[in-house]
Design an enzyme around this catalytic site. Structure first.
Site, mmCIF file in Angstrom:
data_model
loop_
_atom_site.group_PDB
_atom_site.id
_atom_site.type_symbol
_atom_site.label_atom_id
_atom_site.label_comp_id
_atom_site.label_asym_id
_atom_site.label_seq_id
_atom_site.Cartn_x
_atom_site.Cartn_y
_atom_site.Cartn_z
ATOM 1 N N LYS A 152 0.920 8.789 2.413
ATOM 2 C CA LYS A 152 0.991 7.333 2.307
ATOM 3 C C LYS A 152 0.718 6.918 0.874
ATOM 4 O O LYS A 152 -0.209 7.431 0.225
ATOM 5 C CB LYS A 152 -0.047 6.727 3.253
ATOM 6 N N SER A 201 -4.451 1.699 11.320
ATOM 7 C CA SER A 201 -3.305 1.904 10.435
ATOM 8 C C SER A 201 -2.709 3.308 10.469
ATOM 9 O O SER A 201 -1.642 3.533 9.907
ATOM 10 C CB SER A 201 -3.672 1.548 8.993
ATOM 11 N N SER A 260 -0.589 0.267 8.815
ATOM 12 C CA SER A 260 0.026 0.240 7.498
ATOM 13 C C SER A 260 0.580 1.594 7.044
ATOM 14 O O SER A 260 1.269 1.674 6.022
ATOM 15 C CB SER A 260 -0.994 -0.258 6.462
#
Length: 488
Positions: free
Chosen positions: A123, A222, A198
């Site tokens: 990420k 997330s 996210s």
């Protein structure tokens, strides 16, 4: 109970139910199917790939090339890749092959470097040296990480090869992955739907079979929400287990490392113990050895209410109160010109003028912080006491040999641009962030729409391995990850 907060949540839910059909009717987002892969290599876990590398049945370079090919095949549909190091990764793989070839004692080599030659994705909010660290912020455009974050550094030390950084929403403050700097990331099972957030880029790539495993971050679901939406396993470790060093956003406020955790996302249960041991570093010694599966007691959500754990009635207020104590990064801070002043209302006005700097989701969360935090200050101490009581009661009920089966989200993946109306449901994941309990999202197949479904397995602090043991049994029965199919 805060009635204004509950009423707002009900209104959002009602609006969501009414708007889904209308939004889908007028959406210009068309479904683009992900092509099935034929390569046997892409269907292997990290654990099995290591066995093949060790036995010289597969080269690290060939493995890298297969994944680069898959990423290039699916990313035009997913838009999940923010930045890559394909060329440097291939050089790393060639060097790994030379070392493997010249090493007589390969068992010892892979004991020292348990992921030697295995590629992985990250990420973007988790720093990877030399790669983008914009994190969806207009004011961070062009910013690159100057060094690896803690988890990435430990994975490199274990021999793993970072391949790319993947999309996240602006400053990670949304449960769908959309930013003004990178655009919209799509779900591999149906591009009309979000991959969640996210860690949406990681979920999307892993679900499409375009990453051996990924590293995401979880502050309020997330990792687990994208893992569910994309049909993979996503683990939020116990609080204080994995260092968030190198993550943006992050603060040094007390308790942040309990709430914010880096964690693995993978298609295969057997990868989880190995990955967690590596990224936990020295803290891996804190992990409690998993019980034999026959000795693990399983609680289901409704049993908690039968046990009269009354604090669960205030789960929404508890999560909101705890998270509101953290001071988030202000989305309006201009890094190149700190004296530049603006407001949330002013930035919202730019949307109507067609010149937005921020997504609606980012402005929504900034407004919550600006105007009310949703919980009155004089009630926060009360809810903090409720949180402490809930933590004590759940620790007692779970012990070192218990797990809790708990919903991850109230539905499968939702349509793009609707995250705000679904935001109250994140308390289902957020409660275990503020408690610091480990929680693993487990895929349980697809629904009638062809979208992944699943639930969380939760354990007491540092009993993460109990989650893995139960998930392994579920994988045997229900099959775990189901590849996206063009026919669905």
């Amino acid at each position: 109970m805060q009635y204004i907060l509950r009423i707002l949540s009900l209104i959002l839910y009602w609006i969501g139910c009414k708007l889904q059909f209308i939004i889908k009717m007028f959406s210009d987002i068309k479904r683009e199917p992900i092509r099935e892969f034929k390569s046997e290599i892409l269907a292997l876990s990290a654990v099995k790939l290591v066995e093949k590398l060790k036995a010289c049945e597969l080269s690290a370079e060939d493995l890298l090339r297969e994944y680069i090919k898959r990423v290039k095949e699916v990313n035009p549909i997913l838009n999940a890749v923010v930045d890559d190091r394909f060329s440097n990764a291939l050089e790393d793989a060639k060097k790994a092959d030379q070392v493997i070839k010249l090493t007589a004692d390969k068992e010892e080599l892979f004991k020292k470097y348990p992921l030697f030659g295995v590629p992985f994705s990250v990420k973007e909010s988790c720093a990877v040296e030399g790669l983008s660290h914009v994190v969806g912020s207009h004011y961070r455009r062009g910013l690159k990480s100057i060094e690896d974050g803690a988890s990435i550094s430990l994975l490199r030390e274990a021999g793993a090869i970072p391949l790319l950084v993947s999309a996240n929403p602006e400053l990670c403050v949304s449960w769908e992955t959309l930013s003004m700097t990178h655009g919209r990331c799509n779900n591999p099972y149906n591009s009309e739907y979000t991959p969640g957030g996210s860690s949406g880029g990681e979920g999307s790539l892993n679900g499409a079979g375009a990453s051996v495993f990924g590293i995401g971050s979880d502050f309020c679901g997330s990792i687990r929400i994208p893992a569910m939406f994309n049909g993979v396993y996503g683990h939020k470790p116990s609080g204080y287990l994995v260092s968030p060093k190198g993550h943006f956003p992050h603060t040094e406020q007390d308790g942040m490392d309990k709430v914010l955790q880096m964690g693995p996302m993978t298609r295969f249960v057997e990868d989880l113990p190995l990955l967690l041991n590596i990224i936990a570093g020295e803290n891996a010694s804190k992990l409690i050895d998993g019980e034999e599966i026959t000795k693990i007691k399983v609680l289901i959500t409704f049993e908690l209410f039968q046990l009269e754990i009354e604090e669960l009635d205030d789960i929404m207020e508890i999560v909101a109160a705890r998270l509101s104590l953290f001071v988030p990064p202000n989305i309006h801070t201009n890094l190149t010109n700190p004296d530049e002043k603006t407001t949330t209302l002013a930035e919202l006005g730019k949307h109507f003028k067609g010149k937005p700097l921020h997504t609606i989701s980012a402005l929504y969360f900034q407004a919550l912080y600006d105007f009310s935090h949703t919980i009155p200050i004089f009630r926060k101490d009360y809810y903090m006491k409720r949180l402490d009581d809930l933590e004590s009661k759940l620790k007692e009920k779970l012990g070192n040999n218990g797990v809790l089966l708990f919903p991850t989200f109230h539905r499968s993946a939702f349509l793009h641009n609707t995250s705000i109306i679904h935001s109250p449901a994140v308390v289902l994941t957020g409660i275990f962030n503020v408690l610091g309990f480990p929680a693993l999202q487990v895929p349980m197949g697809l629904n009638k729409k062809g979208l992944p479904i699943g639930f969380q397995i939760v354990a007491a602090p540092f009993a993460d391995k109990n989650c893995f043991k139960v998930a392994a049994e579920l994988e045997k029965v229900f099959g775990g990850w189901v590849p996206p199919s063009p026919s669905i």
